[in-house]
Motif scaffolding. Structure first.
Motif, PDB file in Angstrom:
ATOM      1  N   HIS A 100       0.829  -1.207   0.000  1.00  7.57           N
ATOM      2  CA  HIS A 100       0.000   0.000   0.000  1.00  7.57           C
ATOM      3  C   HIS A 100       0.865   1.260   0.000  1.00  7.57           C
ATOM      4  CE1 HIS A 100      -3.182   2.816   0.927  1.00  7.57           C
ATOM      5  NE2 HIS A 100      -2.552   3.192   2.022  1.00  7.57           N
ATOM      6  N   ALA A 101       1.928   1.265   0.807  1.00  9.35           N
ATOM      7  CA  ALA A 101       2.802   2.437   0.874  1.00  9.35           C
ATOM      8  C   ALA A 101       3.481   2.688  -0.467  1.00  9.35           C
ATOM      9  CB  ALA A 101       3.844   2.233   1.966  1.00  9.35           C
ATOM     10  N   ALA A 102       3.947   1.617  -1.115  1.00  6.57           N
ATOM     11  CA  ALA A 102       4.632   1.765  -2.402  1.00  6.57           C
ATOM     12  C   ALA A 102       3.687   2.316  -3.463  1.00  6.57           C
ATOM     13  CB  ALA A 102       5.205   0.424  -2.844  1.00  6.57           C
ATOM     14  N   GLU A 103       2.455   1.831  -3.497  1.00  6.62           N
ATOM     15  CA  GLU A 103       1.468   2.339  -4.453  1.00  6.62           C
ATOM     16  C   GLU A 103       1.192   3.821  -4.220  1.00  6.62           C
ATOM     17  OE1 GLU A 103      -1.383  -1.507  -5.528  1.00  6.62           O
ATOM     18  OE2 GLU A 103      -2.013  -0.047  -4.022  1.00  6.62           O
ATOM     19  N   THR A 104       0.977   4.182  -2.970  1.00  8.83           N
ATOM     20  CA  THR A 104       0.673   5.577  -2.640  1.00  8.83           C
ATOM     21  C   THR A 104       1.817   6.494  -3.053  1.00  8.83           C
ATOM     22  OG1 THR A 104      -0.666   4.837  -0.752  1.00  8.83           O
ATOM     23  CG2 THR A 104       0.034   7.142  -0.779  1.00  8.83           C
ATOM     24  N   CYS A 105       3.028   6.092  -2.713  1.00 11.66           N
ATOM     25  CA  CYS A 105       4.209   6.892  -3.035  1.00 11.66           C
ATOM     26  C   CYS A 105       4.392   6.991  -4.547  1.00 11.66           C
ATOM     27  CB  CYS A 105       5.433   6.264  -2.386  1.00 11.66           C
ATOM     28  SG  CYS A 105       6.974   7.144  -2.686  1.00 11.66           S
ATOM     29  N   ALA A 106       4.278   5.870  -5.236  1.00 12.35           N
ATOM     30  CA  ALA A 106       4.510   5.843  -6.682  1.00 12.35           C
ATOM     31  C   ALA A 106       3.536   6.747  -7.428  1.00 12.35           C
ATOM     32  CB  ALA A 106       4.401   4.409  -7.196  1.00 12.35           C
ATOM     33  N   LYS A 107       2.286   6.720  -7.043  1.00 11.72           N
ATOM     34  CA  LYS A 107       1.296   7.529  -7.747  1.00 11.72           C
ATOM     35  C   LYS A 107       1.583   9.022  -7.590  1.00 11.72           C
ATOM     36  CE  LYS A 107      -2.307   3.993  -7.553  1.00 11.72           C
ATOM     37  NZ  LYS A 107      -3.587   3.550  -6.933  1.00 11.72           N
ATOM     38  N   ARG A 108       2.060   9.430  -6.441  1.00 10.29           N
ATOM     39  CA  ARG A 108       2.381  10.847  -6.249  1.00 10.29           C
ATOM     40  C   ARG A 108       3.632  11.240  -7.036  1.00 10.29           C
ATOM     41  NH1 ARG A 108       1.406  12.054   0.125  1.00 10.29           N
ATOM     42  NH2 ARG A 108       2.739  13.843  -0.415  1.00 10.29           N
ATOM     43  N   ILE A 109       4.580  10.341  -7.137  1.00  8.13           N
ATOM     44  CA  ILE A 109       5.764  10.603  -7.955  1.00  8.13           C
ATOM     45  C   ILE A 109       5.380  10.712  -9.428  1.00  8.13           C
ATOM     46  CG2 ILE A 109       7.878   9.520  -8.841  1.00  8.13           C
ATOM     47  CD1 ILE A 109       8.237   8.337  -5.998  1.00  8.13           C
ATOM     48  N   LEU A 110       4.563   9.768  -9.892  1.00 10.10           N
ATOM     49  CA  LEU A 110       4.200   9.722 -11.308  1.00 10.10           C
ATOM     50  C   LEU A 110       3.299  10.882 -11.717  1.00 10.10           C
ATOM     51  CD1 LEU A 110       3.724   5.869 -11.525  1.00 10.10           C
ATOM     52  CD2 LEU A 110       5.430   7.201 -12.781  1.00 10.10           C
ATOM     53  N   ALA A 111       2.642  11.504 -10.758  1.00  7.72           N
ATOM     54  CA  ALA A 111       1.869  12.708 -11.065  1.00  7.72           C
ATOM     55  C   ALA A 111       2.787  13.863 -11.436  1.00  7.72           C
ATOM     56  CB  ALA A 111       0.998  13.093  -9.867  1.00  7.72           C
TER      57      ALA A 111
END
Length: 526
Positions: free
Chosen positions: A225-236
């Protein structure tokens, strides 16, 4: 329509074939900041923006995570010469461990002192730790090396990798994410940094308060869950950067979850592997990045018996038993079932004339056979349980260990190392990925994606050839023009595209304009 397309394609190919032979062995300087080297994923392959498979083969150089606040060894070696030596020997991808603490300090305008020998590095005198990092990025750009930044620990500490989670009492999950957002924003227009390894070796065992788990929950310690949350904010911020996600240490066996308690004398209810090396959870709970799924790469770590005598290192083990006992179910299935690509972020060790070398050769050969990307641990001489590729002067290579690694570096049949840059050759004995795929910018595959095109925020004079309006004339414009000529797209991304595409101002957009654009990109006088 097919005949017209075929005829037009033939004319383009013929016209380009008539161009003078062009050598891509240009001086190793940044030709321009064109950002045409971003990568994405197709099945289990990592590919460039044209759909050509690339192979990321490199090493780690730590120090920005340890309190040195620069690469370890710059106290005795010249940083630039060390990086050049890597490129000359075929390292096309450098994993740089760093701490959340140091990134957070940089983001707040705080620059801890770095351990640099000014006599050996006169060009680094007076530079703060962030400026030293920028200098390293520039050197990598010059030599054709690409970078993966690895968040090695929350706190800056030589033993920080022992801490199991991405947050601690001082650096929260939000700070971890926000510092990565800051890093992404700072370098989003520089394709030297191609990937972010979100956290080194999440681990921990059942019953511990500090255990990284992998399941479908939103619990604070759920790494998935943490990796998904972090990745989506980076990819934005940068939708073109690769997101690299490691595994955990333990995963529940079928029929159990993380509440299971092992009983003394009975078989464990969990599967164990190296820290970060257990990716069994991907089968049940794969990382979901939504529209950015093509930026996801999974990353196990694997080590030999001199690091720890794991149960699969029994007498007589070999590549087949290692695959059956460890690799297949922990991570190799991800590649074999075409779920996603892999990059083995850490592997390596001492040359012992025994089982450790046998393990290294077995893993190396498996990665070569399956073209799995990897970064060897490590360049540093001062890695206590593995040693490094160089001795303690940080410049003289251990030729025996390098000979073991060399077959797993991306290279041509005649020994030319292949870089990941389309314009800058890799070191003094390397070529560009453009040269490897034919010496010209290749036609993209039907599934290839063109990176997001930024919308100009100001008016400017239209430059001939800048058909996508990003302020640069480069291979991306060639792709757009080719697709337009073949009627794969109806228009260019910006209103000025057609005017920019008409290179000779004759009122038509045709193969003549394609020739002129290619000559401009290749620096041939028009």
């Amino acid at each position: 329509m097919r005949k017209v397309k075929a005829l037009l394609l033939g004319l383009i190919v013929l016209a380009v074939a008539l161009l003078p032979t062009v050598s891509f062995k240009s001086p190793t300087v940044a030709a321009d900041p064109n950002n045409d080297d971003w990568l994405h994923v197709e099945g289990n392959k990592i590919v460039d923006m044209y759909g050509n498979q690339v192979w990321l083969t490199g090493c780690n150089w730590f120090g920005f995570n340890t309190g040195t606040n620069v690469f370890d060894g710059v106290w005795s070696c010249n940083m630039r010469e060390a990086l050049k030596g890597m490129a000359d020997r075929g390292i096309n991808f450098l994993r740089i461990p760093i701490s959340t603490e140091l990134l957070y300090q940089w983001s707040q305008g705080i620059y801890p002192k770095a351990n640099v020998n000014d006599f050996v590095n006169p060009e680094l005198k007076g530079k703060n730790s962030l400026e030293l990092f920028d200098f390293a990025v520039q050197c990598c750009k010059e030599f054709g090396i690409k970078i993966m930044v690895d968040i090695h620990s929350p706190a800056t500490d030589a033993m920080g990798h022992m801490y199991p989670l991405w947050y601690d009492g001082q650096f929260t999950t939000e700070i971890w994410i926000s510092t990565l957002e800051w890093l992404t924003e700072r370098y989003k227009n520089d394709d030297t940094i191609l990937a972010l390894d979100l956290k080194n070796e999440p681990h921990g065992t059942p019953g511990s308060e500090l255990m990284a788990k992998w399941d479908g929950s939103t619990d604070l310690n759920n790494w998935k869950h943490a990796a998904e949350t972090c990745a989506k904010r980076i990819l934005a911020i940068n939708p073109n950067i690769l997101i690299v996600v490691e595994g955990v240490e333990v995963y529940p066996k079928p029929g159990y979850d993380y509440t299971a308690v092992d009983e003394w004398g009975k078989e464990s209810k969990y599967f164990y592997n190296w820290w970060g090396g257990n990716l069994r959870g991907v089968r049940d709970y794969p990382i979901d990045l939504g529209k950015h799924q093509k930026q996801l790469v999974y990353s196990p770590h694997d080590y030999g018996p001199l690091v720890h005598k794991q149960p699969w290192f029994y007498e007589g083990f070999n590549k087949e038993t290692l695959y059956n006992d460890c690799w297949r179910d922990n991570w190799a299935y991800i590649h074999e079932e075409n779920i996603a690509p892999l990059i083995v972020g850490e592997w390596g060790g001492f040359m012992d004339r025994g089982d450790n070398e046998k393990w290294m050769k077995a893993l190396r050969d498996y990665m070569i056979e399956n073209k799995i990307s990897h970064t060897f641990w490590c360049y540093n001489a001062n890695s206590g349980d593995t040693g490094g590729l160089v001795y303690y002067d940080f410049i003289t290579w251990d030729e025996e260990k390098y000979a073991l690694l060399k077959p797993a570096l991306w290279q041509t049949e005649d020994g030319k190392f292949i870089g990941l840059d389309h314009q800058i050759p890799l070191g003094s004995n390397g070529i560009t990925v453009t040269e490897y795929y034919g010496g010209y910018i290749p036609e993209p595959s039907p599934t290839a994606t063109v990176p997001d095109v930024p919308t100009p925020s100001h008016s400017f004079e239209i430059e001939k050839g800048d058909v996508n309006g990003d302020g640069n004339v480069n291979s991306t414009d060639v792709v757009w023009l080719r697709r337009f000529l073949l009627k794969l797209v109806e228009d260019f991304p910006v209103p000025s595209g057609k005017q920019a595409a008409d290179m000779n101002d004759d009122g038509n957009i045709n193969s003549t304009d394609m020739i002129a654009l290619k000559r401009k990109v290749l620096k041939i006088p028009i």
